[in-house]
Design an enzyme around this catalytic site. Structure first.
Site, PDB file in Angstrom:
ATOM      1  N   LYS A  12      38.370  13.606 105.264  1.00  0.00           N
ATOM      2  CA  LYS A  12      37.449  13.147 106.322  1.00  0.00           C
ATOM      3  C   LYS A  12      38.181  13.074 107.651  1.00  0.00           C
ATOM      4  O   LYS A  12      39.425  12.991 107.696  1.00  0.00           O
ATOM      5  CB  LYS A  12      36.848  11.778 105.986  1.00  0.00           C
ATOM      6  CG  LYS A  12      37.860  10.615 105.856  1.00  0.00           C
ATOM      7  CD  LYS A  12      38.211   9.912 107.149  1.00  0.00           C
ATOM      8  CE  LYS A  12      39.243   8.810 106.945  1.00  0.00           C
ATOM      9  NZ  LYS A  12      40.146   8.545 108.015  1.00  0.00           N
ATOM     10  N   ASP A 138      38.313   3.082 102.490  1.00  0.00           N
ATOM     11  CA  ASP A 138      37.693   4.388 102.754  1.00  0.00           C
ATOM     12  C   ASP A 138      37.123   5.047 101.498  1.00  0.00           C
ATOM     13  O   ASP A 138      36.463   6.086 101.578  1.00  0.00           O
ATOM     14  CB  ASP A 138      38.737   5.362 103.333  1.00  0.00           C
ATOM     15  CG  ASP A 138      38.984   5.136 104.817  1.00  0.00           C
ATOM     16  OD1 ASP A 138      38.168   4.445 105.460  1.00  0.00           O
ATOM     17  OD2 ASP A 138      39.992   5.660 105.321  1.00  0.00           O
TER      18      ASP A 138
HETATM   19  O1  C5P Z   1      41.696  -0.786 102.361  1.00  0.00           O
HETATM   20  P1  C5P Z   1      42.990  -0.058 102.465  1.00  0.00           P
HETATM   21  O2  C5P Z   1      43.942  -0.436 101.356  1.00  0.00           O
HETATM   22  O3  C5P Z   1      42.844   1.415 102.597  1.00  0.00           O
HETATM   23  O4  C5P Z   1      43.648  -0.547 103.811  1.00  0.00           O
HETATM   24  C1  C5P Z   1      45.019  -0.352 104.088  1.00  0.00           C
HETATM   25  C2  C5P Z   1      45.450  -1.346 105.142  1.00  0.00           C
HETATM   26  O5  C5P Z   1      44.852  -1.050 106.393  1.00  0.00           O
HETATM   27  C3  C5P Z   1      45.050  -2.787 104.852  1.00  0.00           C
HETATM   28  O6  C5P Z   1      46.007  -3.406 104.047  1.00  0.00           O
HETATM   29  C4  C5P Z   1      45.008  -3.380 106.254  1.00  0.00           C
HETATM   30  O7  C5P Z   1      46.319  -3.654 106.697  1.00  0.00           O
HETATM   31  C5  C5P Z   1      44.506  -2.222 107.087  1.00  0.00           C
HETATM   32  N1  C5P Z   1      43.045  -2.267 107.283  1.00  0.00           N
HETATM   33  C6  C5P Z   1      42.525  -3.209 108.151  1.00  0.00           C
HETATM   34  N2  C5P Z   1      41.166  -3.259 108.320  1.00  0.00           N
HETATM   35  C7  C5P Z   1      40.341  -2.372 107.694  1.00  0.00           C
HETATM   36  C8  C5P Z   1      40.875  -1.400 106.824  1.00  0.00           C
HETATM   37  C9  C5P Z   1      42.230  -1.373 106.649  1.00  0.00           C
HETATM   38  O8  C5P Z   1      43.248  -4.011 108.742  1.00  0.00           O
HETATM   39  N3  C5P Z   1      39.048  -2.459 107.899  1.00  0.00           N
END
Ligand code: C5P
Length: 304
Positions: A12, A138
């Site tokens: 994406k 995501d």
């Molecule tokens: O959800 P995911 O594990 O992909 O997110 C990775 C990191 O990105 C999270 O640990 C956080 O630090 C940051 N993040 C965030 N806000 C979001 C998505 C991700 O701060 N909405």
């Protein structure tokens, strides 16, 4: 019962990523427009006699142990449905890693979709999305893909009118991967929410996507926006310079995707995208470049 299947897992780009709040759970509130593209990994998944989950991958930097998101996705389903045994997952990587293109997330989404089918679990889209959200922000989007408005952490999805035939150039500095955790933490530590320098243009972006008239690609390109550029571009001049290079070409718009390091351009048509890609490959060292188009779907069968 089906014992193996092959799936296509598209990457994406973020056409729009605005950080609207800092949350108490460590995440940020976002308003994003996500777009699947026709750059995809292939996942071959088969059931095995044992309880083991095996991951193989052709890319040496992708871990094949329990830290791989695809492994975590399989483990999540195995914990919920322990009677079905194990799976062997072979990932053929085409999507670059550490790129802001959701490569790891789309592989995990494919594992959820694939195992649901192999084990005949009959999970609904919303059940799959809920499991996906436990693994990463995501991943719910990656399941059904297309053009989507994502809010909350990125897991609350509303489909938008499909953007067909959007021509794109995708550029990834070969030796540079950016940590998403670092990008968001830096945004927080620099208190950038307090110093927002622009008005929110998300409603204009949604209107441009809905308009579907001849100039809509041009308008979308003009409204491309990513708050994470505010932390990543100053820290990585290489990405800034790549963005400048693309902006000097005949592009309609240029933006960093997600937390980078990929920068993409929307172009007038496929031929123009090809010309720009050739010029970038010739003028910048150590860069991987793809010419691609928007994809209207997420995880799907791999057509041979
Ligand atoms: O959800 P995911 O594990 O992909 O997110 C990775 C990191 O990105 C999270 O640990 C956080 O630090 C940051 N993040 C965030 N806000 C979001 C998505 C991700 O701060 N909405």
């Amino acid at each position: 019962m089906l014992s193996s299947l092959s799936l296509k897992a598209p990457a994406k780009v973020n056409l729009y990523l605005e950080i609207t709040g800092d949350r108490s759970d460590g995440y940020h509130d976002l308003v994003m427009v996500l777009q699947s593209i026709n750059l995809s990994d292939r996942l071959d998944i088969r059931t095995t006699g044992s309880d083991q989950i095996y991951i193989r991958c052709n890319h040496s930097e992708v871990p094949t142990d329990q830290t791989n998101l695809a492994y975590k996705a399989a483990k999540l389903l195995q914990n919920l449905y322990p009677d079905f045994g194990g799976v062997e997952i072979t990932i053929t990587k085409n999507i670059p890693i550490g790129a802001g293109l959701a490569g790891g997330s789309t592989d995990a989404a494919a594992v959820l979709v694939g195992i649901d089918r192999l084990w005949n679990l009959g999970l609904t889209q919303s059940e799959l999305r809920e499991l996906a959200a436990q693994l990463g922000s995501d991943i719910p989007f990656c399941i059904s893909g297309g053009t989507v408005l994502a809010v909350g952490r990125g897991e609350l999805l509303s489909p938008l009118p499909a953007l067909e035939n959007l021509a794109l150039v995708i550029c990834k500095p070969r030796k540079l991967g950016i940590s998403t955790v670092w990008a968001y933490q830096t945004f927080r530590s620099q208190n950038l929410l307090a110093t927002k320098d622009s008005q929110s243009n998300s409603s204009q972006m949604l209107a441009a996507i809905a308009s579907r008239d001849e100039s809509s690609h041009r308008q979308i390109a003009r409204l491309l926006y990513n708050d994470l550029e505010r932390v990543v571009l100053p820290a990585y001049p290489e990405i800034s310079s790549l963005k400048n290079h693309l902006q000097a070409q005949e592009c309609l718009g240029v933006l960093m995707s997600g937390s980078g390091s990929t920068v993409f351009a929307i172009t007038q048509n496929f031929a123009s995208a090809q010309r720009i890609a050739d010029s970038i490959s010739e003028s910048i060292e150590d860069i991987d470049v793809w010419v691609t188009t928007s994809s209207i779907g997420g995880i799907q069968d791999w057509e041979t």
